[in-house]
Design an enzyme around this catalytic site. Structure first.
Site, short mmCIF file in Angstrom:
data_model
loop_
_atom_site.label_atom_id
_atom_site.label_comp_id
_atom_site.label_asym_id
_atom_site.label_seq_id
_atom_site.Cartn_x
_atom_site.Cartn_y
_atom_site.Cartn_z
N GLU A 135 13.79 34.73 -82.18
CA GLU A 135 13.77 33.37 -81.68
C GLU A 135 13.80 32.67 -82.81
OE1 GLU A 135 14.85 31.35 -79.61
OE2 GLU A 135 13.46 31.00 -77.98
N ASP A 136 14.35 31.38 -82.50
CA ASP A 136 14.21 30.11 -83.58
C ASP A 136 12.99 29.36 -83.48
OD1 ASP A 136 15.03 28.83 -81.31
OD2 ASP A 136 16.59 27.65 -81.87
N ARG B 249 23.17 22.56 -86.85
CA ARG B 249 22.70 23.99 -87.02
C ARG B 249 22.97 24.61 -88.20
NH1 ARG B 249 21.64 25.90 -81.71
NH2 ARG B 249 23.05 25.33 -80.15
N ASP C 101 19.41 23.09 -83.19
CA ASP C 101 20.37 22.12 -82.95
C ASP C 101 19.88 20.76 -82.38
OD1 ASP C 101 20.12 23.27 -80.41
OD2 ASP C 101 21.52 21.88 -79.56
N ASP D 294 8.21 26.77 -78.20
CA ASP D 294 7.77 25.33 -77.89
C ASP D 294 6.92 25.45 -76.71
OD1 ASP D 294 8.32 22.39 -78.13
OD2 ASP D 294 9.30 22.49 -76.22
N PHE E 286 10.55 17.14 -83.49
CA PHE E 286 11.60 17.77 -82.98
C PHE E 286 12.50 18.16 -84.44
CE2 PHE E 286 15.83 18.30 -81.60
CZ PHE E 286 15.75 18.97 -80.79
P1 IMP Z 1 10.43 27.17 -74.72
O1 IMP Z 1 10.70 27.82 -73.83
O2 IMP Z 1 9.91 25.85 -74.57
O3 IMP Z 1 9.50 27.83 -75.67
O4 IMP Z 1 11.60 26.54 -75.79
C1 IMP Z 1 12.17 27.29 -76.94
C2 IMP Z 1 13.69 26.74 -77.03
O5 IMP Z 1 13.55 25.34 -77.08
C3 IMP Z 1 13.96 27.35 -78.15
O6 IMP Z 1 14.93 28.35 -78.33
C4 IMP Z 1 14.65 25.88 -78.75
O7 IMP Z 1 16.47 26.09 -78.54
C5 IMP Z 1 14.58 24.95 -78.09
N1 IMP Z 1 13.53 23.75 -79.00
C6 IMP Z 1 12.29 23.72 -79.03
N2 IMP Z 1 11.88 22.95 -79.53
C7 IMP Z 1 13.00 22.71 -80.83
C8 IMP Z 1 13.02 21.48 -81.84
O8 IMP Z 1 12.29 21.08 -82.30
N3 IMP Z 1 14.41 21.76 -82.20
C9 IMP Z 1 15.59 22.28 -81.63
N4 IMP Z 1 15.22 23.05 -80.63
C10 IMP Z 1 14.03 23.03 -80.05
MG MG Z 2 18.30 25.44 -78.60
#
Ligand code: IMP
Ligand code: MG
Length: 196
Positions: free
Chosen positions: A115-116, A181, A175, A119, A168
């Site tokens: 995963e990138d 990206r 992205d 959050d 962010f």
């Molecule tokens: P989660 O389910 O809230 O943990 O979200 C994870 C996803 O939210 C990641 O795979 C990203 O696609 C997106 N995301 C969360 N924070 C950022 C950020 O700072 N920049 C870009 N994408 C983010």
């Molecule tokens: Mg994303």
């Protein structure tokens, strides 16, 4: 001017000009991914199952490519696409599978979700449960970035590249509305380019 700042200024892409600050440089990422690769190798070397790197589209592709190049282990790759963000910088709160994993050998696979960024934790917490239910031999997670202060559900990755503050970020696969990206570093946008 440090190296990261030099890269940002020299990039021939206008996108780099929208970045206010480089948070993590390309070199720092490559070095950290090497450390993660050694940890992963040690944990999976004698597993006896197929190691499948499961990239979550689209944000993980750059990290996934670097990780698979650095891993000195046979790996297979696969992808899933899910949505938890409706666009912009806020989470929509629910996870939808847009592209599913289709394998008939899943019980022979050690799945390492790539995963990138984590959050709220919703995406990975959902996916780990989902893949266990599908019958994977094991399911673990590796994330390039982690924003622990943003967690809504209790979730800890097995491997993490960098902990970052609640900002962010874009670049290295990540992205903002599908832009940025391809930047080779992780950076923070100038406020005028990401309206919350
Ligand atoms: P989660 O389910 O809230 O943990 O979200 C994870 C996803 O939210 C990641 O795979 C990203 O696609 C997106 N995301 C969360 N924070 C950022 C950020 O700072 N920049 C870009 N994408 C983010
Ligand atoms: Mg994303």
């Amino acid at each position: 001017m440090d190296n990261a700042e030099k890269t940002r200024r020299e990039l021939p892409t206008a996108a780099a000009l929208d970045v206010a600050r480089v948070l993590i440089s390309e070199d720092e990422i490559a070095e950290r991914v090497g450390v993660l690769a050694r940890l992963i190798e040690a944990d999976y070397r004698s597993s006896g199952k197929k190691l499948v790197l499961l990239g979550i589209l689209k944000g993980s592709v750059v990290f996934m490519a670097e990780l698979m190049k650095q891993l000195r282990l046979p790996v297979e790759i696969d992808f899933m696409k899910v949505s938890s963000y409706g666009g912009g910088t806020t989470s929509s709160g629910s996870v939808t599978i847009l592209l599913d994993l289709k394998r008939n050998d899943i019980s022979d696979c050690d799945i390492l979700i790539v995963e990138d960024i984590i959050d709220s934790g919703r995406t990975l917490s959902y996916l780990v449960d989902y893949l266990k239910l599908k019958g994977a031999a094991s399911v673990k997670t590796v994330t390039l970035l982690d924003k622990p202060s943003r967690r809504v559900v209790d979730f800890e990755p097995d491997y993490r590249g960098f902990e970052i503050p609640d900002e962010f970020v874009v670049g290295y696969g990540l992205d903002y509305d599908e832009k940025y990206r391809a930047l080779p570093f992780v950076g923070v946008l100038k406020p005028e380019f990401c309206e919350k």
